[in-house]
Design an enzyme around this catalytic site. Sequence first.
Site, PDB file in Angstrom:
ATOM      1  CE1 TYR A  24      -3.866  -2.294   0.098  1.00 31.36           C
ATOM      2  CE2 TYR A  24      -2.802  -3.223   2.046  1.00 31.36           C
ATOM      3  CZ  TYR A  24      -3.649  -3.026   1.266  1.00 31.36           C
ATOM      4  OH  TYR A  24      -4.434  -4.167   1.075  1.00 31.36           O
ATOM      5  CG  HIS A 102      -9.334  -1.098  -5.566  1.00 30.75           C
ATOM      6  ND1 HIS A 102      -9.971  -1.323  -4.070  1.00 30.75           N
ATOM      7  CD2 HIS A 102     -10.373  -1.346  -6.081  1.00 30.75           C
ATOM      8  CE1 HIS A 102     -11.212  -1.859  -4.290  1.00 30.75           C
ATOM      9  NE2 HIS A 102     -11.577  -1.645  -5.538  1.00 30.75           N
TER      10      HIS A 102
HETATM   11  O1  CA2 Z   1      -5.744  -1.539  -2.711  1.00 23.06           O
HETATM   12  C1  CA2 Z   1      -6.765  -1.004  -1.946  1.00 23.06           C
HETATM   13  O2  CA2 Z   1      -7.029   0.339  -2.134  1.00 23.06           O
HETATM   14  C2  CA2 Z   1      -7.625  -2.072  -1.345  1.00 23.06           C
HETATM   15  O3  CA2 Z   1      -9.190  -1.563  -1.452  1.00 23.06           O
HETATM   16  C3  CA2 Z   1      -7.252  -1.977   0.249  1.00 23.06           C
HETATM   17  C4  CA2 Z   1      -8.112  -2.896   0.945  1.00 23.06           C
HETATM   18  C5  CA2 Z   1      -8.311  -4.378   0.355  1.00 23.06           C
HETATM   19  O4  CA2 Z   1      -9.146  -5.253   1.020  1.00 23.06           O
HETATM   20  C6  CA2 Z   1      -8.547  -4.273  -1.026  1.00 23.06           C
HETATM   21  O5  CA2 Z   1      -8.726  -5.606  -1.725  1.00 23.06           O
HETATM   22  C7  CA2 Z   1      -7.770  -3.538  -1.880  1.00 23.06           C
HETATM   23  C8  CA2 Z   1      -7.507  -3.199   2.552  1.00 23.06           C
HETATM   24  C9  CA2 Z   1      -7.414  -1.802   3.211  1.00 23.06           C
HETATM   25  C10 CA2 Z   1      -6.145  -1.042   3.772  1.00 23.06           C
HETATM   26  O6  CA2 Z   1      -5.719  -2.119   4.554  1.00 23.06           O
HETATM   27  C11 CA2 Z   1      -4.286  -1.834   4.990  1.00 23.06           C
HETATM   28  C12 CA2 Z   1      -3.762  -2.890   5.792  1.00 23.06           C
HETATM   29  C13 CA2 Z   1      -2.812  -2.471   6.626  1.00 23.06           C
HETATM   30  C14 CA2 Z   1      -1.926  -1.321   6.276  1.00 23.06           C
HETATM   31  C15 CA2 Z   1      -2.670  -0.201   5.382  1.00 23.06           C
HETATM   32  C16 CA2 Z   1      -3.663  -0.480   4.737  1.00 23.06           C
END
Ligand code: CA2
Length: 156
Positions: A24, A102
């Site tokens: 991310y 995303h």
């Molecule tokens: O890639 C993306 O923006 C997502 O929407 C992020 C989601 C994930 O479930 C989707 O499949 C794709 C997850 C949210 C972010 O979670 C985090 C976890 C740990 C550290 C940073 C962000």
Amino acid sequence: MARTIYVLNGPNLNLLGTREPETYGRATLADVEKLCKTTAGQFGLEADCRQSNREGELVDFIHEARAKQAAGIIINAGGYSHTSIALHDALVAVKIPAVEVHVSNIYARENFRHHSFTAKAAFASLCGFGIDGYRLAIHGLAAKIGVREVATGAQA
Ligand code: CA2
């Protein structure tokens, strides 16, 4: 009065920049919101940025966008993108042009991330650009709703 776009971020996006930087990146949610406000401002728009870890609250934000006559919605519903018929239905119901974003490339990841209910309710979807996807989404939304960049007087 500047027209408003809603920028909605779903569960766990408050953790951006604190964990899993390989997936991310290192930018935080505050960085995302600043980027969205700056980019919206370039089009004479205001970005109203919200984040929630609760599905129903995200539905409420979408309804609020309708009540406030928002010009558009940028939505990263996080994990709910892949599960939430309620968010899909809310986006369809309000009839506000929406772009799904995303941060990561969901198609290069696990199969369960390859389907998105919110993408089906959006006129466009962007993934894999990191947080720059939000900036690109605002440009695309502005083009869709016929809003041009505001002249600043600065030479290109
Ligand atoms: O890639 C993306 O923006 C997502 O929407 C992020 C989601 C994930 O479930 C989707 O499949 C794709 C997850 C949210 C972010 O979670 C985090 C976890 C740990 C550290 C940073 C962000």
